[in-house]
Design a protein around this motif. Structure first.
Motif, PDB file in Angstrom:
ATOM      1  N   THR A  48       0.861  -1.217   0.248  1.00 50.45           N
ATOM      2  CA  THR A  48       0.059  -0.056  -0.016  1.00 50.45           C
ATOM      3  C   THR A  48       0.958   1.138   0.024  1.00 50.45           C
ATOM      4  OG1 THR A  48      -1.470  -1.187   1.286  1.00 50.45           O
ATOM      5  CG2 THR A  48      -1.790   1.209   1.293  1.00 50.45           C
ATOM      6  N   LEU A  49       1.779   1.346   0.700  1.00 54.43           N
ATOM      7  CA  LEU A  49       2.815   2.367   0.892  1.00 54.43           C
ATOM      8  C   LEU A  49       3.598   2.567  -0.263  1.00 54.43           C
ATOM      9  CD1 LEU A  49       4.309   1.915   4.500  1.00 54.43           C
ATOM     10  CD2 LEU A  49       2.770   3.570   3.489  1.00 54.43           C
ATOM     11  N   LEU A  50       3.915   1.775  -0.988  1.00 58.82           N
ATOM     12  CA  LEU A  50       4.538   1.810  -2.493  1.00 58.82           C
ATOM     13  C   LEU A  50       3.747   2.395  -3.604  1.00 58.82           C
ATOM     14  CD1 LEU A  50       6.470  -1.523  -3.000  1.00 58.82           C
ATOM     15  CD2 LEU A  50       7.447   0.801  -2.616  1.00 58.82           C
ATOM     16  N   VAL A  51       2.570   2.081  -3.455  1.00 61.60           N
ATOM     17  CA  VAL A  51       1.462   2.512  -4.311  1.00 61.60           C
ATOM     18  C   VAL A  51       1.060   3.944  -3.947  1.00 61.60           C
ATOM     19  CG1 VAL A  51      -0.946   2.450  -4.987  1.00 61.60           C
ATOM     20  CG2 VAL A  51       0.156   0.473  -4.826  1.00 61.60           C
ATOM     21  N   CYS A  52       1.008   4.267  -2.638  1.00 64.50           N
ATOM     22  CA  CYS A  52       0.794   5.807  -2.086  1.00 64.50           C
ATOM     23  C   CYS A  52       1.922   6.643  -2.379  1.00 64.50           C
ATOM     24  CB  CYS A  52       0.330   5.695  -0.566  1.00 64.50           C
ATOM     25  SG  CYS A  52      -1.068   4.944  -0.263  1.00 64.50           S
ATOM     26  N   GLY A  53       3.172   6.251  -2.256  1.00 65.32           N
ATOM     27  CA  GLY A  53       4.294   7.033  -2.460  1.00 65.32           C
ATOM     28  C   GLY A  53       5.161   6.818  -3.742  1.00 65.32           C
ATOM     29  N   ARG A  54       4.309   6.336  -4.807  1.00 67.23           N
ATOM     30  CA  ARG A  54       4.875   6.011  -6.016  1.00 67.23           C
ATOM     31  C   ARG A  54       5.207   7.339  -6.587  1.00 67.23           C
ATOM     32  NH1 ARG A  54      -0.442   5.977  -6.504  1.00 67.23           N
ATOM     33  NH2 ARG A  54      -1.649   7.102  -8.186  1.00 67.23           N
ATOM     34  N   ASP A  55       6.433   7.367  -7.624  1.00 68.57           N
ATOM     35  CA  ASP A  55       6.986   8.513  -8.222  1.00 68.57           C
ATOM     36  C   ASP A  55       6.024   9.296  -9.304  1.00 68.57           C
ATOM     37  OD1 ASP A  55       8.408  10.683  -9.536  1.00 68.57           O
ATOM     38  OD2 ASP A  55      10.162   9.544  -8.867  1.00 68.57           O
ATOM     39  N   ALA A 112       6.584   1.113 -12.082  1.00 69.18           N
ATOM     40  CA  ALA A 112       7.293   0.057 -11.480  1.00 69.18           C
ATOM     41  C   ALA A 112       7.138  -0.160  -9.778  1.00 69.18           C
ATOM     42  CB  ALA A 112       9.030   0.106 -11.527  1.00 69.18           C
ATOM     43  N   GLN A 113       7.145   1.148  -9.375  1.00 65.04           N
ATOM     44  CA  GLN A 113       6.667   1.004  -7.749  1.00 65.04           C
ATOM     45  C   GLN A 113       5.046   0.507  -7.632  1.00 65.04           C
ATOM     46  OE1 GLN A 113       7.671   5.220  -7.042  1.00 65.04           O
ATOM     47  NE2 GLN A 113       9.806   4.722  -6.352  1.00 65.04           N
ATOM     48  N   ILE A 144       1.299  -3.826  -5.858  1.00 66.27           N
ATOM     49  CA  ILE A 144       0.252  -4.467  -6.035  1.00 66.27           C
ATOM     50  C   ILE A 144       0.601  -6.008  -5.840  1.00 66.27           C
ATOM     51  CG2 ILE A 144      -1.419  -5.295  -7.929  1.00 66.27           C
ATOM     52  CD1 ILE A 144      -1.252  -2.457  -9.050  1.00 66.27           C
ATOM     53  N   LEU A 145       1.877  -6.433  -6.479  1.00 65.69           N
ATOM     54  CA  LEU A 145       2.347  -7.664  -6.274  1.00 65.69           C
ATOM     55  C   LEU A 145       2.330  -8.162  -4.694  1.00 65.69           C
ATOM     56  CD1 LEU A 145       5.151  -8.075  -8.882  1.00 65.69           C
ATOM     57  CD2 LEU A 145       2.702  -9.104  -8.802  1.00 65.69           C
TER      58      LEU A 145
END
Length: 290
Positions: A66-73, A82-83, A88-89
């Motif tokens: 969730t954090l990767l999606v929220c903090g994506r570039d 990519a983030q 999602i994976l």
């Protein structure tokens, strides 16, 4: 304190090591009699925590995703995609584990357990998004990285030792006439080879150390919450204390089920704790505003 102050106070490190060492020393003498006295394969408390005690690790994957999606570039498309894909994976892997692993331990409808897992994951996603709202993108990604590295580290170390050590579980010793107790410092290779040839499952030789306890110790990552929401910093001690309490309860449940001895859980805790302490200490230093 210096700019290299770790994520948790150094006193916490010393205290955790002292407690773990004391339990290992005690278990060196009482592992078998203690487990024999407490062994109860049908204990509902122990079965529940067998199903959900290790859940901080897969829910951690959900939170990290969730954090990767929220903090994506959002400025660099390729990096942002990519983030998002990585996030999602992680969400899918974590959700799958939360939904389906409990069915291995609980005699409850898999559909009901999967539904409960979906609810837990949705709550985790919503809470994580709320915590990430307004937080600095670099901090969001660093928290996600910390969660992921801690989980990967403790899983790798625990499973590497498990495979090499081959210590028979208490439940195997209690149920199989040819099985016998091994102290934690002695590898059970000879017994393992003979009983594997007789058809005993390889999982019965993965007593040392306790993966459930190491996974439970990742609950200490709740201490990262103030990194996302600094106004919650006064609650960090309470969050970390809850992580310690959860780990202790899970450790007890593993002994009750005959899945692990006291020394197994103590070492599992130490691996999980050190993974959290060292990785978060490296990624979050006071000179980074944490």
């Amino acid at each position: 304190m210096s700019g290299h102050t770790p994520f948790l106070p150094r006193q916490t490190l010393y205290g955790a090591i002292v407690v773990a060492a004391a339990l290992i020393a005690l278990g060196s003498f009482v592992d078998y009699p203690l487990s024999s006295a407490l062994y109860d394969a049908s204990n509902p408390f122990a079965l529940f925590f067998a199903a959900y005690g290790a859940i901080p690790a897969p829910l951690g994957c959900v939170a990290a995703g969730t954090l990767l999606v929220c903090g994506r570039d959002r400025k660099h498309t390729v990096r942002g995609i990519a983030q998002s894909v990585g996030g999602i994976l992680l969400l899918l892997v974590g959700t799958g584990l939360v939904c389906f692993l409990p069915a291995v331990y609980l005699p409850v409808s898999p559909v009901l357990l999967a539904a409960a897992g979906v609810v837990l994951c949705l709550v985790t996603i919503l809470l994580t998004r709320r915590l990430a709202k307004g937080a600095d993108r670099a901090v969001i990604l660093r928290v996600a990285l910390a969660i992921l590295l801690v989980i990967l580290c403790e899983l790798a170390v625990v499973n590497l030792i498990k495979v090499c050590w081959g210590r028979p579980r208490m439940r195997l010793v209690a149920s199989h006439p040819e099985a016998y107790f091994f102290p934690w410092w002695q590898r059970g290779t000879a017994l393992k080879e003979s009983l594997l040839a007789a058809g005993v499952a390889s999982d019965e030789f993965k007593s040392f150390p306790s993966a459930h306890t190491a996974n439970a110790a990742t609950m200490l990552l709740l201490g990262l919450v103030p990194c996302l929401k600094p106004r919650l910093l006064p609650y960090r001690k309470a969050l970390v204390a809850f992580g310690f309490a959860w780990t202790a309860v899970v450790a007890l449940s593993r002994i009750l089920l005959g899945a692990h001895y006291l020394t197994d859980t103590a070492v599992g805790f130490l691996i999980g704790f050190l993974s959290v302490y060292l990785i978060c200490g490296a990624l979050f230093r006071r000179n980074r505003g944490v």
